[in-house]
Scaffold this motif. Structure first.
Motif, short mmCIF file in Angstrom:
data_model
loop_
_atom_site.label_atom_id
_atom_site.label_comp_id
_atom_site.label_asym_id
_atom_site.label_seq_id
_atom_site.Cartn_x
_atom_site.Cartn_y
_atom_site.Cartn_z
N ILE A 142 0.84 -1.20 0.00
CA ILE A 142 0.00 0.00 0.00
C ILE A 142 0.88 1.25 0.00
CG2 ILE A 142 -1.62 1.36 1.39
CD1 ILE A 142 -2.82 -1.35 2.31
N PHE A 143 1.92 1.22 0.81
CA PHE A 143 2.85 2.35 0.87
C PHE A 143 3.54 2.53 -0.48
CE2 PHE A 143 7.19 3.97 1.53
CZ PHE A 143 6.89 5.23 2.03
N ARG B 130 2.51 1.66 -3.40
CA ARG B 130 1.54 2.16 -4.38
C ARG B 130 1.38 3.67 -4.26
NH1 ARG B 130 -4.05 3.17 -4.70
NH2 ARG B 130 -4.92 2.76 -6.77
N SER B 131 1.34 4.16 -3.04
CA SER B 131 1.17 5.61 -2.85
C SER B 131 2.37 6.37 -3.39
CB SER B 131 0.96 5.93 -1.36
OG SER B 131 2.13 5.66 -0.61
N LYS C 196 2.15 6.26 -7.24
CA LYS C 196 1.10 7.17 -7.69
C LYS C 196 1.61 8.61 -7.75
CE LYS C 196 -3.10 7.00 -6.21
NZ LYS C 196 -4.25 6.95 -5.27
N SER C 197 2.39 8.99 -6.75
CA SER C 197 2.92 10.36 -6.72
C SER C 197 3.89 10.61 -7.85
CB SER C 197 3.58 10.65 -5.37
OG SER C 197 4.76 9.89 -5.21
N ASN D 154 -0.70 10.03 -10.32
CA ASN D 154 -1.92 9.35 -9.86
C ASN D 154 -2.40 8.27 -10.81
OD1 ASN D 154 -3.60 9.27 -7.56
ND2 ASN D 154 -5.31 10.11 -8.75
#
Length: 264
Positions: free
Chosen positions: A250-251, A253-254, A257-258, A262
């Motif tokens: 999850i981390f 992926r964030s 995304k940045s 996105n």
């Protein structure tokens, strides 16, 4: 198995990993037939490897069976089968895990899983009768871990890994050698658009490096083929701490995304 004089079949072998494996098998003495959605390119590569190639839709069992019969009639019994054909589709413009339309889920299932089932259904009886054969499933590290942004790919590659394991377990005493190839990033058409997420987990390598590891695994008896040194530690970390693994994904992926605006 001494590969000199053996007959090999590779699906999706006109380019990328499939082509590299076909060429590596030929270097070891195999004559190679290739089934691919581009019959012209397939035939060009296969002829350079001592065989022939044709257009084959690997999701069509009858069409695939007809090609296998032709190969065995013209070249001889197939000793080595490399189920390499694969497709990667994204989660769709909404970037939801269930966002891809049914057609993408179905095509992913048919190419990434059922093509191997069809090959096994038609080739393994002959291999086990001869007490000799090599069956290679080119899956993915996504089948052990996950490919962010492509739930259809990850889910079906997990199924591909499971099917390879089933073959290995069921036919261990029948003379069949089963390999499951689990590469991370490889420079092929398949990774276009996913380079950032792939580079976050390890280097992007060239197809001949994958083929080299496959040949080494055939020689030394390994069932799993890991082309990246990171894969096994990642897999072990997931098994040892599945909750923590999801948190770290999850981390990651964030962060991705940045970096991609996105788009993940």
């Amino acid at each position: 198995m001494d590969l000199k004089g053996k007959i090999a079949l590779v699906t999706g072998g006109r380019r990328g990993i499939g082509k590299a494996i076909a060429e590596a098998l030929h270097e070891e003495g195999c004559r190679v037939a290739i089934a691919d959605i581009d019959g012209k390119e397939a035939d060009e590569v296969a002829k350079s490897c001592g065989g022939f190639g044709e257009f084959v839709d690997v999701t069509n069992e009858g069409q695939l069976a007809t090609f296998l019969t032709k190969v065995e009639m013209e070249m001889g019994p197939i000793d080595v089968c490399v189920s390499n054909a694969g497709i990667a589709r994204s989660d769709g413009p909404t970037f939801q895990a269930a966002g891809a339309p049914n057609a993408i889920w179905e095509s992913s299932w048919q190419v990434n899983v059922m093509s191997s089932v069809y090959l096994a259904r038609h080739l393994i009886p002959g291999m086990t009768a001869r007490k000799s054969g090599i069956f290679v499933v080119v899956a993915s590290a996504a089948g052990l871990l996950n490919q962010m942004g492509s739930a259809p790919y990850s889910a079906t590659k997990h199924a591909a890994v499971s099917f390879a394991e089933s073959l290995a377990i069921t036919h261990a005493e029948d003379g069949l050698k089963v390999l499951c190839v689990c590469p991370q990033g490889v420079r092929t058409e398949l990774i276009k658009g996913a380079e950032v997420s792939l580079k976050a987990s390890g280097p992007i390598i060239e197809p001949p490096a994958v083929a080299s590891e496959v040949m080494n695994a055939i020689a030394d008896g390994r069932r799993y083929v890991f082309t990246h040194e990171e894969t096994q530690p990642y897999f072990a970390a997931r098994a040892n701490d599945p909750e923590g693994w999801i948190d770290r994904m999850i981390f990651a992926r964030s962060v991705i995304k940045s970096k991609t605006g996105n788009k993940m």
